[in-house]
Design a protein around this motif. Sequence first.
Motif, PDB file in Angstrom:
ATOM      1  N   HIS A   1      30.596  12.248  91.192  1.00 37.78           N
ATOM      2  CA  HIS A   1      30.067  12.005  92.533  1.00 37.78           C
ATOM      3  C   HIS A   1      31.010  12.537  93.613  1.00 37.78           C
ATOM      4  O   HIS A   1      30.572  13.158  94.575  1.00 37.78           O
ATOM      5  CB  HIS A   1      29.824  10.503  92.721  1.00 37.78           C
ATOM      6  CG  HIS A   1      29.356  10.131  94.086  1.00 37.78           C
ATOM      7  ND1 HIS A   1      28.178  10.592  94.613  1.00 37.78           N
ATOM      8  CD2 HIS A   1      29.913   9.348  95.031  1.00 37.78           C
ATOM      9  CE1 HIS A   1      28.027  10.103  95.839  1.00 37.78           C
ATOM     10  NE2 HIS A   1      29.071   9.346  96.111  1.00 37.78           N
TER      11      HIS A   1
ATOM     12  N   VAL B   1      33.685  16.985  95.023  1.00 41.30           N
ATOM     13  CA  VAL B   1      34.034  17.829  96.175  1.00 41.30           C
ATOM     14  C   VAL B   1      35.397  17.441  96.769  1.00 41.30           C
ATOM     15  O   VAL B   1      36.049  18.256  97.409  1.00 41.30           O
ATOM     16  CB  VAL B   1      32.924  17.773  97.249  1.00 41.30           C
ATOM     17  CG1 VAL B   1      32.832  16.406  97.885  1.00 41.30           C
ATOM     18  CG2 VAL B   1      33.119  18.848  98.281  1.00 41.30           C
TER      19      VAL B   1
ATOM     20  N   SER C   1      24.090  11.135 101.731  1.00 41.30           N
ATOM     21  CA  SER C   1      24.155  12.572 101.443  1.00 41.30           C
ATOM     22  C   SER C   1      24.195  13.363 102.740  1.00 41.30           C
ATOM     23  O   SER C   1      23.563  12.981 103.728  1.00 41.30           O
ATOM     24  CB  SER C   1      22.935  12.994 100.626  1.00 41.30           C
ATOM     25  OG  SER C   1      22.857  12.260  99.433  1.00 41.30           O
TER      26      SER C   1
ATOM     27  N   GLU D   1      20.446  19.498  99.598  1.00 43.22           N
ATOM     28  CA  GLU D   1      20.953  19.938  98.292  1.00 43.22           C
ATOM     29  C   GLU D   1      21.840  18.864  97.658  1.00 43.22           C
ATOM     30  O   GLU D   1      21.712  18.569  96.461  1.00 43.22           O
ATOM     31  CB  GLU D   1      21.739  21.249  98.433  1.00 43.22           C
ATOM     32  CG  GLU D   1      20.917  22.437  98.905  1.00 43.22           C
ATOM     33  CD  GLU D   1      20.601  22.428 100.405  1.00 43.22           C
ATOM     34  OE1 GLU D   1      19.569  23.017 100.774  1.00 43.22           O
ATOM     35  OE2 GLU D   1      21.362  21.825 101.187  1.00 43.22           O
ATOM     36  N   ASN D   2      22.739  18.292  98.448  1.00 40.40           N
ATOM     37  CA  ASN D   2      23.593  17.227  97.916  1.00 40.40           C
ATOM     38  C   ASN D   2      22.786  15.974  97.599  1.00 40.40           C
ATOM     39  O   ASN D   2      23.090  15.261  96.632  1.00 40.40           O
ATOM     40  CB  ASN D   2      24.741  16.908  98.870  1.00 40.40           C
ATOM     41  CG  ASN D   2      25.877  17.897  98.727  1.00 40.40           C
ATOM     42  OD1 ASN D   2      26.034  18.537  97.694  1.00 40.40           O
ATOM     43  ND2 ASN D   2      26.660  18.036  99.771  1.00 40.40           N
TER      44      ASN D   2
ATOM     45  N   ARG E   1      21.326  16.549  94.224  1.00 41.67           N
ATOM     46  CA  ARG E   1      22.373  16.443  93.197  1.00 41.67           C
ATOM     47  C   ARG E   1      22.738  14.979  92.956  1.00 41.67           C
ATOM     48  O   ARG E   1      22.840  14.524  91.820  1.00 41.67           O
ATOM     49  CB  ARG E   1      23.615  17.227  93.628  1.00 41.67           C
ATOM     50  CG  ARG E   1      24.750  17.219  92.590  1.00 41.67           C
ATOM     51  CD  ARG E   1      25.999  17.913  93.107  1.00 41.67           C
ATOM     52  NE  ARG E   1      26.717  17.149  94.092  1.00 41.67           N
ATOM     53  CZ  ARG E   1      27.535  16.116  93.800  1.00 41.67           C
ATOM     54  NH1 ARG E   1      27.717  15.742  92.544  1.00 41.67           N
ATOM     55  NH2 ARG E   1      28.171  15.468  94.757  1.00 41.67           N
ATOM     56  N   GLU E   2      22.931  14.220  94.029  1.00 40.13           N
ATOM     57  CA  GLU E   2      23.355  12.827  93.915  1.00 40.13           C
ATOM     58  C   GLU E   2      22.246  11.947  93.330  1.00 40.13           C
ATOM     59  O   GLU E   2      22.524  11.058  92.522  1.00 40.13           O
ATOM     60  CB  GLU E   2      23.822  12.316  95.275  1.00 40.13           C
ATOM     61  CG  GLU E   2      25.117  12.998  95.697  1.00 40.13           C
ATOM     62  CD  GLU E   2      25.492  12.791  97.155  1.00 40.13           C
ATOM     63  OE1 GLU E   2      24.717  12.143  97.909  1.00 40.13           O
ATOM     64  OE2 GLU E   2      26.569  13.277  97.549  1.00 40.13           O
TER      65      GLU E   2
END
Length: 141
Positions: free
Chosen positions: A42, A45, A111, A115-116, A119-120
């Motif tokens: 998670h 980054v 988020s 896009e994130n 993903r999350e």
Amino acid sequence: MFKPGVLNRRHVGEIIARFEKKGLKLVGLKMMRIDNELAKKHYDVHSDKPFFQDLVNFITSAPVVAMVWQGDDCVSIVRKMVGATKPSEAQPGTIRGDYCMHTNMNIIHASDSDENAAREIGLFFDESEIFDWADALTDWI
């Protein structure tokens, strides 16, 4: 995602109500414990940052409430409602501005892009745990 501080301080329903009152539609919700492996994915980054392990330690310290919300411009609306990451910069009326005192014990994650968010959501939910239901209020919001 509500981090451990929201549960410990008993603000889950209060903060969910803020998103509902805005008109967002809740399509996924679960309370869970995040293990180290999932926490590291998670926060990947931030893996090269000095505070990375503190993030992992905090998010794994108690259960969290993971959620998926839908709505027009949902990501940007939620980010505005959540407020600045640093509590000293979060405006009164935002969730962080009203409930958060320390950056390292931030109470909520949102988020920062579509896009994130995708993903999350994939990290915390199976497809069968997302419910796209007919919202009778859609025309009113």
